[in-house]
Design a protein around this motif. Structure first.
Motif, short mmCIF file in Angstrom:
data_model
loop_
_atom_site.label_atom_id
_atom_site.label_comp_id
_atom_site.label_asym_id
_atom_site.label_seq_id
_atom_site.Cartn_x
_atom_site.Cartn_y
_atom_site.Cartn_z
N PHE A 287 0.81 -1.22 0.00
CA PHE A 287 0.00 0.00 0.00
C PHE A 287 0.85 1.27 0.00
O PHE A 287 0.60 2.19 -0.77
N SER A 288 1.86 1.32 0.84
CA SER A 288 2.67 2.55 0.93
C SER A 288 3.46 2.81 -0.34
O SER A 288 3.73 3.96 -0.68
N ARG A 289 3.81 1.76 -1.07
CA ARG A 289 4.58 1.95 -2.31
C ARG A 289 3.67 2.26 -3.50
O ARG A 289 4.09 2.90 -4.44
N LYS A 290 2.44 1.80 -3.45
CA LYS A 290 1.53 1.98 -4.58
C LYS A 290 0.32 2.83 -4.22
O LYS A 290 -0.76 2.68 -4.79
N LEU B 113 -5.25 5.23 -4.74
CA LEU B 113 -6.07 6.43 -4.67
C LEU B 113 -6.81 6.67 -5.99
O LEU B 113 -7.97 7.07 -5.99
N LYS B 114 -6.16 6.41 -7.11
CA LYS B 114 -6.83 6.54 -8.40
C LYS B 114 -7.98 5.55 -8.50
O LYS B 114 -9.05 5.87 -9.01
N GLN B 115 -7.76 4.35 -8.00
CA GLN B 115 -8.80 3.33 -8.02
C GLN B 115 -9.99 3.75 -7.15
O GLN B 115 -11.13 3.62 -7.56
N VAL B 116 -9.70 4.29 -5.99
CA VAL B 116 -10.76 4.74 -5.09
C VAL B 116 -11.53 5.89 -5.74
O VAL B 116 -12.76 5.95 -5.69
N GLU B 117 -10.79 6.81 -6.38
CA GLU B 117 -11.43 7.94 -7.06
C GLU B 117 -12.34 7.45 -8.18
O GLU B 117 -13.46 7.91 -8.34
#
Length: 87
Positions: A56-59, A64-68
């Motif tokens: 998660f911290s690296r990607k 965030l784009k996926q959540v958006e």
């Protein structure tokens, strides 16, 4: 328990030469209070746990784009449902 008013009244009775000593004592107490508050805050931060994939911290940008994108889809679905209800 001593009230602020009583404490202020006693301070007013002090000689000006003694005010520096009282002020130093008050500042010392406040520093201890501030330090305790900081430690409590840091302890609370240490207890925060994030559930997510190991990378998660690296990607994070990808996630965030996926959540958006998912949020946009949800908004579109909600708008569609409102339109459907109007029919």
């Amino acid at each position: 328990m001593i009230t602020r008013t009583a404490l202020k009244a006693e301070i007013d009775r002090l000689k000006d030469a003694d005010l520096d000593i009282v002020y130093s004592i008050i500042q010392s107490i406040l520093r201890q209070y501030d330090q305790t508050e900081k430690q409590m805050f840091l302890s609370r931060l240490q207890n925060i746990r994030i559930e997510g994939p190991p990378d998660f911290s690296r990607k994070i940008e990808e996630y965030l784009k996926q959540v958006e994108s998912n949020a946009s889809t949800v908004k579109e679905l909600a708008t569609g449902m409102e339109s459907f209800r109007e029919l």
